[in-house]
Scaffold this motif. Structure first.
Motif, PDB file in Angstrom:
ATOM      1  N   PRO A  91      13.260  37.392  12.604  1.00 30.74           N
ATOM      2  CA  PRO A  91      13.094  38.611  11.770  1.00 30.74           C
ATOM      3  C   PRO A  91      13.422  38.156  10.478  1.00 30.74           C
ATOM      4  O   PRO A  91      12.933  38.577   9.135  1.00 30.74           O
ATOM      5  CB  PRO A  91      14.205  39.590  12.075  1.00 30.74           C
TER       6      PRO A  91
ATOM      7  N   ILE B 117      10.614  36.418   8.649  1.00 33.86           N
ATOM      8  CA  ILE B 117       9.763  37.461   8.196  1.00 33.86           C
ATOM      9  C   ILE B 117      10.317  37.853   6.858  1.00 33.86           C
ATOM     10  O   ILE B 117       9.516  38.057   5.998  1.00 33.86           O
ATOM     11  CB  ILE B 117       9.719  38.256   9.120  1.00 33.86           C
ATOM     12  N   SER B 118      11.532  38.245   6.736  1.00 30.05           N
ATOM     13  CA  SER B 118      12.023  38.826   5.560  1.00 30.05           C
ATOM     14  C   SER B 118      11.843  37.700   4.324  1.00 30.05           C
ATOM     15  O   SER B 118      11.682  38.239   3.230  1.00 30.05           O
ATOM     16  CB  SER B 118      13.580  39.305   5.786  1.00 30.05           C
TER      17      SER B 118
ATOM     18  N   VAL C 229       8.220  37.868   3.214  1.00 28.38           N
ATOM     19  CA  VAL C 229       7.938  38.940   2.496  1.00 28.38           C
ATOM     20  C   VAL C 229       8.445  39.015   1.154  1.00 28.38           C
ATOM     21  O   VAL C 229       7.906  39.267   0.011  1.00 28.38           O
ATOM     22  CB  VAL C 229       8.183  40.412   3.074  1.00 28.38           C
ATOM     23  N   GLN C 230       9.854  38.486   1.026  1.00 26.66           N
ATOM     24  CA  GLN C 230      10.351  38.586  -0.373  1.00 26.66           C
ATOM     25  C   GLN C 230       9.643  37.470  -1.155  1.00 26.66           C
ATOM     26  O   GLN C 230       9.331  37.732  -2.492  1.00 26.66           O
ATOM     27  CB  GLN C 230      11.840  38.040  -0.190  1.00 26.66           C
TER      28      GLN C 230
END
Lengths: 135, 381
Positions: A27, A30-31, A34-35
């Motif tokens: 996770p 993924i963050s 996206v950031q």
């Protein structure tokens, strides 16, 4: 200034170096990804080079005219379709070199292990309006 | 200058122009001009009677725009005779405008655009930005909508249900661009609730307030969705919750239940729980039963399956889910959630990834992908 389309593919692009499906990342990875994408778009907005960015759903429908008075024919999605677009970003930049540079940065977005994905992005120049002065 | 206050005067001013005999489309343009003029002039020269000022300026603009030699003299005579607008008829004017802008002959997107402009006082540019379409497109949508309702008699009561659907659509759009559509929907629904005594209007207002109260807690700093159970309840807006519950209780006391009141009751039960674990799921299931009875909606049945999973355990939730069409939006995501609660992490991870594939928006896709990733990481350990 010239506009370019940066195309991201679900399917049809050569395999990236760091080829792990997203649901196998952590996770946090993924963050981070996206950031990175948000920051990239925000930076282009600040530099005055951002035009648009959109994502597309993986599945669509093929549609064609079927003659007077009939509803259009719909079909698909076809599993054998080689090319499947995932989304795009439109940029407005001073040169082709700048467009290539930005596409390279976008492709460096981090993936599994926090390492760059090296994803292949397709860079396509817009066909613009003709210039006023031609001779 | 308080822009919301200014825009709050919009429907009353427009109503007065129409009552004086101006046709709706021209009057609406004139009111927009007057609003823009107010934004320009008021900061330096605030009027003593803001509404009277707007009526006067809008009426002049209307006359300028429709000037035709003989007609003009007649209208200007009428302007001279016009008494200053009193406060009393404002509510009826407002109400008529809501009905007109949500008229059943309009498509939902047209009704939304017209309501935001004629009742909300937003400019075409603001509405266009909020819905991410070119300004010229939105201008066309609004002028077509005005032509559609041009022949509608302005003195007949309309259908409250169509108005509520339009406001619900605006609220659900959230916010983008420079206009906060959720806050605007709350404002317009509050104004409607002041104009008409109707339990479902109150129900929708309560529903909006209770959901709006959670807004700050609903997204992480990086933009990721935070599910209800994981939200920091300390960041919920207790004042909005208090107001929402009070509005809802007054509506329920009327004993004319409708779907918005029932939805608000569910939101109120979530708001009442100090922690996610203390949520009264048994009562929530009962409200979902009411909602199923009121609407028969498959989406409601899907949400009910989640509540059953919490009240009676994940197996019961999965049984409720099994009875539903598996092509329903979010069906796979709900199945993933219930399988995880049931301890079947491998199935849950697979279903989360599948649900992400079908997600209708990016935030939800990222959220579901994260859920799959979280479970896959646990399975690797």
């Amino acid at each position: 200034m010239a506009k370019y389309l940066l195309l991201k593919h679900y399917r049809g692009a050569p395999a990236p170096a760091n080829d792990v499906p997203m649901d196998r990342w952590t996770p946090q990875e993924i963050s981070a990804h996206v950031q990175y994408m948000h920051d990239f778009a925000a930076r282009l907005e600040k530099s005055g080079e951002f035009v648009d960015a959109q994502g597309l759903a993986p599945e669509g429908t093929w549609v064609r005219y079927d003659g007077e008075g009939r509803p259009p024919v719909t079909d698909g999605p076809f599993a054998e379709t080689k090319d499947l677009i995932a989304g795009w970003m439109v940029i407005d930049v001073d040169s082709h070199e700048r467009a290539v540079e930005l596409a390279g940065e976008l492709s460096a977005a981090p993936g599994a292990g926090g390492e760059p994905i090296h994803e292949w992005l397709e860079l396509r120049p817009f066909l613009a309006a003709p210039p006023t002065i031609t001779d | 200058m308080d822009e919301a206050l200014l825009r709050g005067l919009t429907p009353g001013v427009l109503g007065i122009l129409v009552r004086r005999g101006a046709d709706f489309a021209a009057a609406e343009d004139a009111v927009q001009d007057a609003l823009l003029e107010a934004v320009r002039v008021w900061p330096d020269d605030p009027p003593r009677d803001p509404k009277g000022w707007l009526v006067t300026v809008a009426w002049r603009r209307f006359l300028d725009a429709t000037r035709a030699d003989t007609a003009r003299r007649r209208r200007e005579d009428r302007l001279d005779e016009e008494p200053p607008p009193g406060p009393a008829p404002a509510l009826d004017d407002t109400l008529r405008l809501y009905f007109l802008c949500a008229h059943p002959s309009l498509t939902p997107s047209s009704a939304v655009a017209l309501t935001l402009r004629a009742v909300g006082g937003l400019t075409t540019r603001q509405i266009a930005r909020a819905y991410l379409v070119p300004e010229a497109t939105m201008a066309q949508r609004i002028s077509r909508a005005k032509r559609t309702v041009a022949g509608v008699r302005f003195d007949r009561p309309g259908d409250v249900a169509t108005v509520l659907r339009v406001l619900y659509l605006v609220f659900n759009e959230g916010y983008s661009g420079d206009v906060d559509l959720a806050a605007e929907a709350v404002r317009l629904t509050r104004q409607l609730a002041d104009a008409i005594d109707h339990p479902e209007v109150a129900g929708l207002l309560a529903l909006m307030l209770l959901h709006h109260a959670r807004r700050a807690a609903r997204t992480a700093p990086d933009g990721a969705l935070v599910p209800l159970a994981e939200q920091d309840r300390g960041r919920w807006d207790t004042r909005a919750i208090g107001e929402g519950i009070a509005v809802l209780q007054a509506a329920l006391a009327r004993d004319r239940l409708g779907e918005f009141q029932a939805q608000a009751a569910i939101a109120a039960l979530h708001a009442d729980a100090p922690t996610a674990e203390e949520t009264d799921w048994v009562q929530i299931v009962e409200w979902y039963d009411e909602l199923v009875r009121l609407t028969g909606s498959p989406v409601v049945r899907l949400n009910r399956a989640v509540a059953v999973g919490e009240a009676d355990g994940p197996r019961a939730g999965l049984r409720a889910l099994a009875a539903l069409d598996d092509t329903l939006p979010r069906h796979t995501a709900v199945a993933a959630y219930l399988h995880e609660r049931d301890g079947d992490l491998a199935t849950a991870a697979r279903l989360y990834a599948e649900a992400a594939h079908h997600a209708p928006d990016l935030a939800e896709r990222d959220h579901l992908t994260r859920q799959a990733a979280r479970l896959n990481a646990r399975l690797r350990r």
